[in-house]
Design a protein around this motif. Structure first.
Motif, PDB file in Angstrom:
ATOM      1  N   LEU A  62       0.829  -1.202   0.000  1.00 51.24           N
ATOM      2  CA  LEU A  62       0.000   0.000   0.000  1.00 51.24           C
ATOM      3  C   LEU A  62       0.865   1.255   0.000  1.00 51.24           C
ATOM      4  O   LEU A  62       0.547   2.241  -0.661  1.00 51.24           O
ATOM      5  CB  LEU A  62      -0.941  -0.013   1.204  1.00 51.24           C
ATOM      6  CG  LEU A  62      -2.038  -1.076   1.161  1.00 51.24           C
ATOM      7  CD1 LEU A  62      -2.769  -1.158   2.502  1.00 51.24           C
ATOM      8  CD2 LEU A  62      -3.028  -0.777   0.037  1.00 51.24           C
ATOM      9  N   ALA A  63       1.958   1.218   0.746  1.00 50.51           N
ATOM     10  CA  ALA A  63       2.884   2.353   0.764  1.00 50.51           C
ATOM     11  C   ALA A  63       3.491   2.565  -0.621  1.00 50.51           C
ATOM     12  O   ALA A  63       3.660   3.701  -1.077  1.00 50.51           O
ATOM     13  CB  ALA A  63       3.975   2.114   1.793  1.00 50.51           C
ATOM     14  N   GLU A  64       3.769   1.459  -1.306  1.00 53.07           N
ATOM     15  CA  GLU A  64       4.303   1.555  -2.668  1.00 53.07           C
ATOM     16  C   GLU A  64       3.271   2.181  -3.608  1.00 53.07           C
ATOM     17  O   GLU A  64       3.625   2.991  -4.468  1.00 53.07           O
ATOM     18  CB  GLU A  64       4.689   0.160  -3.162  1.00 53.07           C
ATOM     19  CG  GLU A  64       5.357   0.161  -4.530  1.00 53.07           C
ATOM     20  CD  GLU A  64       5.774  -1.232  -4.971  1.00 53.07           C
ATOM     21  OE1 GLU A  64       6.121  -1.383  -6.161  1.00 53.07           O
ATOM     22  OE2 GLU A  64       5.746  -2.160  -4.137  1.00 53.07           O
ATOM     23  N   GLN A  65       2.011   1.812  -3.443  1.00 53.44           N
ATOM     24  CA  GLN A  65       0.948   2.417  -4.257  1.00 53.44           C
ATOM     25  C   GLN A  65       0.905   3.936  -4.059  1.00 53.44           C
ATOM     26  O   GLN A  65       0.677   4.688  -4.997  1.00 53.44           O
ATOM     27  CB  GLN A  65      -0.414   1.824  -3.857  1.00 53.44           C
ATOM     28  CG  GLN A  65      -0.639   0.395  -4.282  1.00 53.44           C
ATOM     29  CD  GLN A  65      -0.937   0.263  -5.759  1.00 53.44           C
ATOM     30  OE1 GLN A  65      -1.541   1.143  -6.368  1.00 53.44           O
ATOM     31  NE2 GLN A  65      -0.503  -0.838  -6.362  1.00 53.44           N
ATOM     32  N   ALA A  66       1.139   4.356  -2.815  1.00 52.17           N
ATOM     33  CA  ALA A  66       1.107   5.785  -2.495  1.00 52.17           C
ATOM     34  C   ALA A  66       2.404   6.505  -2.850  1.00 52.17           C
ATOM     35  O   ALA A  66       2.451   7.738  -2.827  1.00 52.17           O
ATOM     36  CB  ALA A  66       0.797   5.976  -1.008  1.00 52.17           C
ATOM     37  N   GLY A  67       3.453   5.731  -3.163  1.00 49.77           N
ATOM     38  CA  GLY A  67       4.739   6.346  -3.460  1.00 49.77           C
ATOM     39  C   GLY A  67       5.394   6.943  -2.231  1.00 49.77           C
ATOM     40  O   GLY A  67       6.064   7.984  -2.306  1.00 49.77           O
ATOM     41  N   MET A  68       5.202   6.286  -1.093  1.00 50.16           N
ATOM     42  CA  MET A  68       5.730   6.790   0.174  1.00 50.16           C
ATOM     43  C   MET A  68       6.462   5.668   0.896  1.00 50.16           C
ATOM     44  O   MET A  68       6.304   4.487   0.577  1.00 50.16           O
ATOM     45  CB  MET A  68       4.582   7.306   1.059  1.00 50.16           C
ATOM     46  CG  MET A  68       3.729   8.375   0.425  1.00 50.16           C
ATOM     47  SD  MET A  68       2.188   8.696   1.338  1.00 50.16           S
ATOM     48  CE  MET A  68       2.836   9.521   2.798  1.00 50.16           C
ATOM     49  N   SER A  69       7.273   6.062   1.877  1.00 48.15           N
ATOM     50  CA  SER A  69       7.901   5.048   2.714  1.00 48.15           C
ATOM     51  C   SER A  69       6.837   4.383   3.579  1.00 48.15           C
ATOM     52  O   SER A  69       5.769   4.956   3.828  1.00 48.15           O
ATOM     53  CB  SER A  69       8.977   5.674   3.605  1.00 48.15           C
ATOM     54  OG  SER A  69       8.365   6.480   4.607  1.00 48.15           O
ATOM     55  N   ARG A  70       7.148   3.193   4.050  1.00 44.73           N
ATOM     56  CA  ARG A  70       6.184   2.444   4.872  1.00 44.73           C
ATOM     57  C   ARG A  70       5.794   3.229   6.120  1.00 44.73           C
ATOM     58  O   ARG A  70       4.602   3.353   6.459  1.00 44.73           O
ATOM     59  CB  ARG A  70       6.820   1.106   5.257  1.00 44.73           C
ATOM     60  CG  ARG A  70       5.924   0.146   6.027  1.00 44.73           C
ATOM     61  CD  ARG A  70       6.704  -1.151   6.268  1.00 44.73           C
ATOM     62  NE  ARG A  70       5.875  -2.190   6.848  1.00 44.73           N
ATOM     63  CZ  ARG A  70       5.674  -2.364   8.146  1.00 44.73           C
ATOM     64  NH1 ARG A  70       6.246  -1.516   9.005  1.00 44.73           N
ATOM     65  NH2 ARG A  70       4.927  -3.339   8.592  1.00 44.73           N
ATOM     66  N   ALA A  71       6.782   3.772   6.802  1.00 42.76           N
ATOM     67  CA  ALA A  71       6.519   4.500   8.047  1.00 42.76           C
ATOM     68  C   ALA A  71       5.730   5.779   7.784  1.00 42.76           C
ATOM     69  O   ALA A  71       4.760   6.074   8.498  1.00 42.76           O
ATOM     70  CB  ALA A  71       7.828   4.822   8.752  1.00 42.76           C
ATOM     71  N   ARG A  72       6.122   6.546   6.758  1.00 42.24           N
ATOM     72  CA  ARG A  72       5.441   7.798   6.466  1.00 42.24           C
ATOM     73  C   ARG A  72       4.002   7.539   6.032  1.00 42.24           C
ATOM     74  O   ARG A  72       3.081   8.259   6.429  1.00 42.24           O
ATOM     75  CB  ARG A  72       6.204   8.562   5.377  1.00 42.24           C
ATOM     76  CG  ARG A  72       5.541   9.858   4.912  1.00 42.24           C
ATOM     77  CD  ARG A  72       5.181  10.777   6.048  1.00 42.24           C
ATOM     78  NE  ARG A  72       6.322  11.113   6.892  1.00 42.24           N
ATOM     79  CZ  ARG A  72       6.250  11.716   8.066  1.00 42.24           C
ATOM     80  NH1 ARG A  72       5.040  12.023   8.557  1.00 42.24           N
ATOM     81  NH2 ARG A  72       7.318  11.987   8.766  1.00 42.24           N
ATOM     82  N   PHE A  73       3.799   6.520   5.232  1.00 45.85           N
ATOM     83  CA  PHE A  73       2.453   6.176   4.785  1.00 45.85           C
ATOM     84  C   PHE A  73       1.558   5.822   5.972  1.00 45.85           C
ATOM     85  O   PHE A  73       0.427   6.304   6.077  1.00 45.85           O
ATOM     86  CB  PHE A  73       2.507   5.004   3.801  1.00 45.85           C
ATOM     87  CG  PHE A  73       1.151   4.441   3.454  1.00 45.85           C
ATOM     88  CD1 PHE A  73       0.252   5.168   2.686  1.00 45.85           C
ATOM     89  CD2 PHE A  73       0.779   3.183   3.913  1.00 45.85           C
ATOM     90  CE1 PHE A  73      -0.997   4.652   2.376  1.00 45.85           C
ATOM     91  CE2 PHE A  73      -0.473   2.660   3.607  1.00 45.85           C
ATOM     92  CZ  PHE A  73      -1.358   3.391   2.834  1.00 45.85           C
ATOM     93  N   ALA A  74       2.075   4.993   6.870  1.00 44.60           N
ATOM     94  CA  ALA A  74       1.271   4.566   8.027  1.00 44.60           C
ATOM     95  C   ALA A  74       0.876   5.760   8.891  1.00 44.60           C
ATOM     96  O   ALA A  74      -0.280   5.865   9.333  1.00 44.60           O
ATOM     97  CB  ALA A  74       2.059   3.549   8.857  1.00 44.60           C
ATOM     98  N   VAL A  75       1.817   6.678   9.117  1.00 47.09           N
ATOM     99  CA  VAL A  75       1.535   7.859   9.947  1.00 47.09           C
ATOM    100  C   VAL A  75       0.527   8.778   9.253  1.00 47.09           C
ATOM    101  O   VAL A  75      -0.454   9.219   9.858  1.00 47.09           O
ATOM    102  CB  VAL A  75       2.839   8.619  10.259  1.00 47.09           C
ATOM    103  CG1 VAL A  75       2.527   9.970  10.896  1.00 47.09           C
ATOM    104  CG2 VAL A  75       3.723   7.790  11.191  1.00 47.09           C
TER     105      VAL A  75
END
Length: 309
Positions: A230-243
Motif C-alpha cells: 500500500l505504501a508503494e501504491q502511495a509512493g511513500m515510505s512504509r513509516a510515512r504512509f502509516a503515519v
C-alpha cells in the motif's frame, strides 16, 4: 519512374500520418485509463446499491418532521421560500435561498416555515449503503446545507427534477428517482472537489498519494494487501504512509482495509451470494476466516446478519 516517386512520397506521408494518429490514440487511451484508475468515487459507489426515491414535491406551509426510524437518509431540495432547519431541538440553519439539505444517514430533523407563505421543495429518501456500513455513508457528516448557484452543474439537474416533479409525463416517478440519484453523485463530486469533507476516508481521498492507496484497496478488496504494498501504491515510505494515513483517516490502513472488506461482504450477502463464495472475493482463504473477522467487526455472524438484513 514518375509514378514510383509519387507513390513513394504518398507512402511516406501515410506512414507519418499513421504514426502521429496512432500516438495520439495511445496518449488518449493512457489519459482515459489514468482518469478511470484515479476515479476516487467509483469504487465506493460500485459496492453499494445507490438509490433515491422522490416522495414529495410541492409547497409546504406547515412544520414537517422526519425521524430516523427508516434505514435511509434524506435529501430536501428547497426551490423557493424561507425555512428553519431544526435537529435535536436546536435550530441549526436558516435557509432563504435555493439550497440542498442533505442527510446521508437516518436523522431526526424538522423543517419549519419562517412565514405563512411557506416554501417550495422536493423531498427524497436516499440509500448510500448505511445498512452495509459503507465508508461513503459513514464518513459523511450528519448533515450538509449547500446553497445552489445558477452556474453550477447541479442547478441544471435541479431544473430537470422540478420539471419532472410538476409534470405528468409517462414514467414520471422512475425519471424523478434516476435524476435524484444522478444529483446525489453530482453533489458528492461537488463537496469532494470543494474540500468540504474534512474527516475520515475523504481526507485520504483528498491527498493524491493516499488516494492511490485507498483506491487500490477499494478496487481490489480480494488482493492480499500488505502495508509495504500500500505504501508503494502511495509512493511513500512504509513509516510515512502509516503515519499519514492514520492522521487523515483516524485508523490504520489495514484496519480500514478490514472495514472495507466487511462492507463489501455485507453488500454481497444482501445480493444473495453464498458466504463460501464471498470469502475469496474479500481476501479471505476460507469461510471460517471470514466468519471470524465478520463476527468480531459486525457483532454477528454472516448468517445471523443475513437473517436481519
Amino acid at each position: 519512374m514518375v509514378f514510383s516517386l509519387v507513390f513513394e512520397g504518398m507512402k511516406k506521408r501515410f506512414w507519418r500520418w499513421s504514426h502521429h494518429a496512432i500516438l495520439a490514440v495511445i496518449l488518449s487511451l493512457d489519459f482515459y485509463t489514468e482518469s478511470i484508475e484515479m476515479d476516487r468515487l467509483a469504487p465506493l459507489l460500485n459496492h453499494i446499491s445507490l438509490a433515491a426515491r422522490v416522495f414529495y414535491a410541492g409547497e409546504l406551509c406547515q412544520v414537517a418532521s422526519f425521524d430516523d426510524s427508516e434505514v435511509a437518509g434524506h435529501l430536501h431540495v428547497v426551490k423557493a421560500g424561507q425555512l428553519t432547519l431544526r435537529i435535536g431541538g436546536a435550530d441549526v440553519a436558516c435557509v432563504d435561498r435555493p439550497s440542498v439539505l442533505f442527510f446521508p444517514r437516518p436523522c431526526n430533523h424538522t423543517l419549519i416555515p419562517q412565514n405563512e407563505l411557506g416554501f417550495e421543495l422536493l423531498c427524497a429518501s436516499i440509500d448510500l449503503g448505511v445498512k452495509v456500513q459503507s465508508p461513503l455513508a459513514m464518513a459523511l457528516p450528519e448533515f450538509l446545507v449547500l446553497p445552489i448557484n445558477d452556474g453550477e452543474p447541479m442547478a441544471a439537474t435541479l431544473d430537470l427534477l422540478f420539471q419532472e416533479a410538476f409534470g405528468d409525463a409517462c414514467g414520471r416517478q422512475a425519471a424523478l428517482d434516476r435524476l435524484a440519484e444522478y444529483f446525489l453523485i453530482q453533489m458528492l463530486r461537488h463537496v469532494m472537489a470543494a474540500g468540504l469533507l474534512k474527516g475520515g476516508i475523504f481526507s485520504a481521498l483528498a491527498d493524491q498519494r493516499l488516494a492511490r492507496a485507498v483506491t487500490a484497496m477499494h478496487q481490489r478488496p480480494a488482493h492480499p494487501w500488505t502495508l509495504d504494498e500500500l505504501a508503494e501504491q502511495a509512493g511513500m515510505s512504509r513509516a510515512r504512509f502509516a503515519v499519514n494515513f492514520r492522521e487523515a483517516v483516524g485508523m490504520t490502513p489495514l484496519d480500514y482495509l478490514t472495514d472495507w472488506r466487511m462492507s463489501v461482504a455485507q453488500g454481497l450477502i444482501r445480493q444473495g451470494v453464498p458466504i463460501k463464495n464471498i470469502a475469496s472475493a474479500v481476501g479471505y482463504q476460507s469461510q471460517t476466516a471470514l466468519t471470524r473477522v465478520f463476527t468480531k467487526r459486525v457483532g454477528r455472524s454472516p448468517t445471523e446478519w443475513m437473517l436481519q438484513a
